[in-house]
Design a protein around this motif. Structure first.
Motif, mmCIF file in Angstrom:
data_model
loop_
_atom_site.group_PDB
_atom_site.id
_atom_site.type_symbol
_atom_site.label_atom_id
_atom_site.label_comp_id
_atom_site.label_asym_id
_atom_site.label_seq_id
_atom_site.Cartn_x
_atom_site.Cartn_y
_atom_site.Cartn_z
ATOM 1 N N ASN A 1 -4.110 -3.994 -13.124
ATOM 2 C CA ASN A 1 -4.708 -2.720 -12.711
ATOM 3 C C ASN A 1 -5.648 -2.922 -11.530
ATOM 4 O OD1 ASN A 1 -3.374 -1.793 -14.933
ATOM 5 N ND2 ASN A 1 -5.148 -0.860 -15.929
ATOM 6 N N LYS A 2 -6.368 -4.057 -11.558
ATOM 7 C CA LYS A 2 -7.326 -4.346 -10.495
ATOM 8 C C LYS A 2 -6.619 -4.488 -9.148
ATOM 9 C CE LYS A 2 -11.021 -7.606 -9.263
ATOM 10 N NZ LYS A 2 -11.768 -8.813 -9.697
ATOM 11 N N THR A 3 -5.458 -5.139 -9.133
ATOM 12 C CA THR A 3 -4.704 -5.304 -7.875
ATOM 13 C C THR A 3 -4.212 -3.963 -7.359
ATOM 14 O OG1 THR A 3 -3.984 -7.540 -8.472
ATOM 15 C CG2 THR A 3 -2.661 -6.364 -6.830
ATOM 16 N N ILE A 4 -3.673 -3.136 -8.247
ATOM 17 C CA ILE A 4 -3.163 -1.825 -7.831
ATOM 18 C C ILE A 4 -4.305 -0.960 -7.300
ATOM 19 C CG2 ILE A 4 -2.022 0.285 -8.584
ATOM 20 C CD1 ILE A 4 -0.223 -2.222 -8.412
ATOM 21 N N SER A 5 -5.447 -0.970 -7.982
ATOM 22 C CA SER A 5 -6.603 -0.201 -7.511
ATOM 23 C C SER A 5 -7.074 -0.702 -6.149
ATOM 24 C CB SER A 5 -7.750 -0.298 -8.523
ATOM 25 O OG SER A 5 -7.427 0.349 -9.724
ATOM 26 N N ALA A 6 -7.052 -2.016 -5.961
ATOM 27 C CA ALA A 6 -7.477 -2.576 -4.675
ATOM 28 C C ALA A 6 -6.538 -2.150 -3.559
ATOM 29 C CB ALA A 6 -7.526 -4.103 -4.768
ATOM 30 N N ALA B 1 -5.559 1.165 1.200
ATOM 31 C CA ALA B 1 -4.808 2.182 1.933
ATOM 32 C C ALA B 1 -5.719 3.349 2.330
ATOM 33 C CB ALA B 1 -3.653 2.696 1.070
ATOM 34 N N MET B 2 -6.601 3.745 1.433
ATOM 35 C CA MET B 2 -7.524 4.843 1.725
ATOM 36 C C MET B 2 -8.451 4.484 2.881
ATOM 37 S SD MET B 2 -8.375 6.152 -2.169
ATOM 38 C CE MET B 2 -9.616 7.352 -1.656
ATOM 39 N N ARG B 3 -8.913 3.225 2.902
ATOM 40 C CA ARG B 3 -9.777 2.797 4.009
ATOM 41 C C ARG B 3 -9.022 2.832 5.335
ATOM 42 N NH1 ARG B 3 -11.499 -1.069 0.259
ATOM 43 N NH2 ARG B 3 -10.148 -2.654 1.196
ATOM 44 N N GLY C 1 3.353 11.050 -9.106
ATOM 45 C CA GLY C 1 2.719 11.380 -10.374
ATOM 46 C C GLY C 1 2.426 10.209 -11.285
ATOM 47 N N TRP C 2 2.629 8.976 -10.833
ATOM 48 C CA TRP C 2 2.340 7.802 -11.650
ATOM 49 C C TRP C 2 0.848 7.523 -11.642
ATOM 50 C CZ3 TRP C 2 6.157 3.865 -13.307
ATOM 51 C CH2 TRP C 2 7.477 4.318 -13.181
ATOM 52 N N GLY C 3 0.351 6.975 -12.742
ATOM 53 C CA GLY C 3 -1.037 6.548 -12.833
ATOM 54 C C GLY C 3 -1.166 5.069 -12.502
ATOM 55 N N ILE C 4 -2.411 4.616 -12.344
ATOM 56 C CA ILE C 4 -2.670 3.214 -12.002
ATOM 57 C C ILE C 4 -2.075 2.277 -13.054
ATOM 58 C CG2 ILE C 4 -4.461 1.458 -11.698
ATOM 59 C CD1 ILE C 4 -4.252 3.289 -9.313
ATOM 60 N N ASN C 5 -2.289 2.582 -14.333
ATOM 61 C CA ASN C 5 -1.762 1.729 -15.403
ATOM 62 C C ASN C 5 -0.240 1.645 -15.352
ATOM 63 O OD1 ASN C 5 -4.369 1.400 -16.282
ATOM 64 N ND2 ASN C 5 -4.207 2.838 -17.999
ATOM 65 N N GLN C 6 0.404 2.782 -15.163
ATOM 66 C CA GLN C 6 1.866 2.806 -15.115
ATOM 67 C C GLN C 6 2.391 2.012 -13.927
ATOM 68 O OE1 GLN C 6 1.958 7.152 -15.062
ATOM 69 N NE2 GLN C 6 3.143 7.132 -16.950
ATOM 70 N N ILE C 7 1.734 2.172 -12.768
ATOM 71 C CA ILE C 7 2.158 1.439 -11.564
ATOM 72 C C ILE C 7 2.007 -0.063 -11.790
ATOM 73 C CG2 ILE C 7 1.699 1.053 -9.112
ATOM 74 C CD1 ILE C 7 0.729 3.962 -8.963
ATOM 75 N N GLU D 1 0.830 -1.204 0.000
ATOM 76 C CA GLU D 1 0.000 0.000 0.000
ATOM 77 C C GLU D 1 0.865 1.254 0.000
ATOM 78 O OE1 GLU D 1 -3.737 -2.054 2.419
ATOM 79 O OE2 GLU D 1 -2.247 -0.837 3.480
ATOM 80 N N LYS D 2 1.931 1.241 0.804
ATOM 81 C CA LYS D 2 2.852 2.381 0.810
ATOM 82 C C LYS D 2 3.488 2.586 -0.559
ATOM 83 C CE LYS D 2 4.408 2.711 5.619
ATOM 84 N NZ LYS D 2 5.576 2.703 6.516
ATOM 85 N N GLN D 3 3.875 1.465 -1.182
ATOM 86 C CA GLN D 3 4.509 1.536 -2.491
ATOM 87 C C GLN D 3 3.581 2.178 -3.517
ATOM 88 O OE1 GLN D 3 5.472 -2.290 -4.331
ATOM 89 N NE2 GLN D 3 7.546 -1.530 -4.712
ATOM 90 N N VAL D 4 2.311 1.782 -3.495
ATOM 91 C CA VAL D 4 1.344 2.335 -4.445
ATOM 92 C C VAL D 4 1.116 3.815 -4.179
ATOM 93 C CG1 VAL D 4 -1.075 2.277 -5.157
ATOM 94 C CG2 VAL D 4 0.206 0.145 -4.939
ATOM 95 N N LEU D 5 0.910 4.192 -2.919
ATOM 96 C CA LEU D 5 0.684 5.604 -2.596
ATOM 97 C C LEU D 5 1.909 6.446 -2.921
ATOM 98 C CD1 LEU D 5 -1.343 5.640 0.759
ATOM 99 C CD2 LEU D 5 -2.170 5.696 -1.597
ATOM 100 N N ARG D 6 3.089 5.889 -2.672
ATOM 101 C CA ARG D 6 4.318 6.630 -2.969
ATOM 102 C C ARG D 6 4.422 6.920 -4.467
ATOM 103 N NH1 ARG D 6 10.070 6.171 -3.571
ATOM 104 N NH2 ARG D 6 11.082 7.701 -2.229
ATOM 105 N N LEU D 7 4.112 5.943 -5.295
ATOM 106 C CA LEU D 7 4.168 6.143 -6.738
ATOM 107 C C LEU D 7 3.080 7.110 -7.204
ATOM 108 C CD1 LEU D 7 4.976 2.486 -7.814
ATOM 109 C CD2 LEU D 7 6.480 4.480 -8.051
#
Length: 234
Positions: A181-186, A191-193, A167-173, A157-163
């Motif tokens: 994309n579904k895993t990154i969005s999840a 993390a938001m929850r 300025g990275w988008g979901i697709n790029q991450i 979760e930290k890795q995704v938020l950091r990216l």
């Protein structure tokens, strides 16, 4: 620019990334001001204080440590009234900070405040900034339950938020981490929850706050970004 900014500023914090972030602010926008770094207020000398225009302090620690710090700073504020004292205050420290430290010479900012807001407080001085940040006042008005201690984010979760913060988008991450994309969005929504963030705007506000930048280790990147090079005080 206010008079006295040919002098120096002092930052007092036990958090290295706070020092890094504030050094970047000064290097980028207040080049004629020197910045001294201390982890403990008791290490600051009288001669250093009399040459200082602004002191930025991160308050924290257990209750006894907080009381001791407030007593020390209360005494210093009375001795050095020409200094603008900026305190970075967590919600659980707010009541003590108001009781001990709310003076004409002081500004109370939330530790969740954005870097821009802290920089603006330094540049504008005690006579022109809001004396207490809105987020602290709102939390005081709405209090009625204990402040929640958010569980730590997972490494993913930290890795995704950091990216996302860089300025990275979901697709790029997803491509970078070789995940769907579904895993990154999840992971983003998980993390938001954990952080009780309801919207993307809330998420980016948290990422760009001192709390978020500290947790995601993003403060050090600000020196090289266009955000600092193009930052202008409104």
């Amino acid at each position: 620019m206010l008079q006295g900014y040919n002098k120096q500023a002092i930052v007092v914090s036990e958090t290295p990334l706070i020092h890094t972030g504030l050094q970047n602010v000064v290097d980028s926008h207040i080049k004629q001001m020197g910045l001294l770094h201390f982890s403990d207020v008791n290490s600051i000398s009288y001669n250093e204080l009399i040459r200082t225009s602004v002191v930025i302090v991160e308050l924290g620690g257990d209750e006894q440590k907080l009381v001791n710090e407030c007593e020390t700073f209360y005494s210093l504020i009375n001795q050095f009234r020409e200094i603008h004292w900026i305190f970075l205050v967590s919600k659980n420290c707010f009541a003590k900070a108001v009781e001990w430290l709310m003076r004409p010479e002081t500004t109370l900012l939330s530790t969740c405040e954005s870097i821009d807001s802290v920089a603006r407080a330094i540049l504008l001085g005690s006579q022109k900034v809001e004396r207490i940040s809105d987020s602290l006042l709102t939390s005081e008005v709405e209090k009625g339950s204990e402040e929640e201690v958010h569980p730590l984010l997972t490494i993913s979760e930290k890795q995704v938020l950091r990216l996302l913060g860089k300025g990275w988008g979901i697709n790029q991450i997803a491509q970078l981490l070789k995940k769907s994309n579904k895993t990154i969005s999840a992971q983003k929504h998980s993390a938001m929850r954990r952080l009780s963030l309801k919207t993307n705007a809330d998420m980016y506000a948290w990422i760009n706050s001192f709390q978020g930048l500290k947790e995601l280790n993003l403060l050090s990147m600000y020196r090289d970004t266009e955000k600092w090079k193009n930052w202008v005080v409104n």
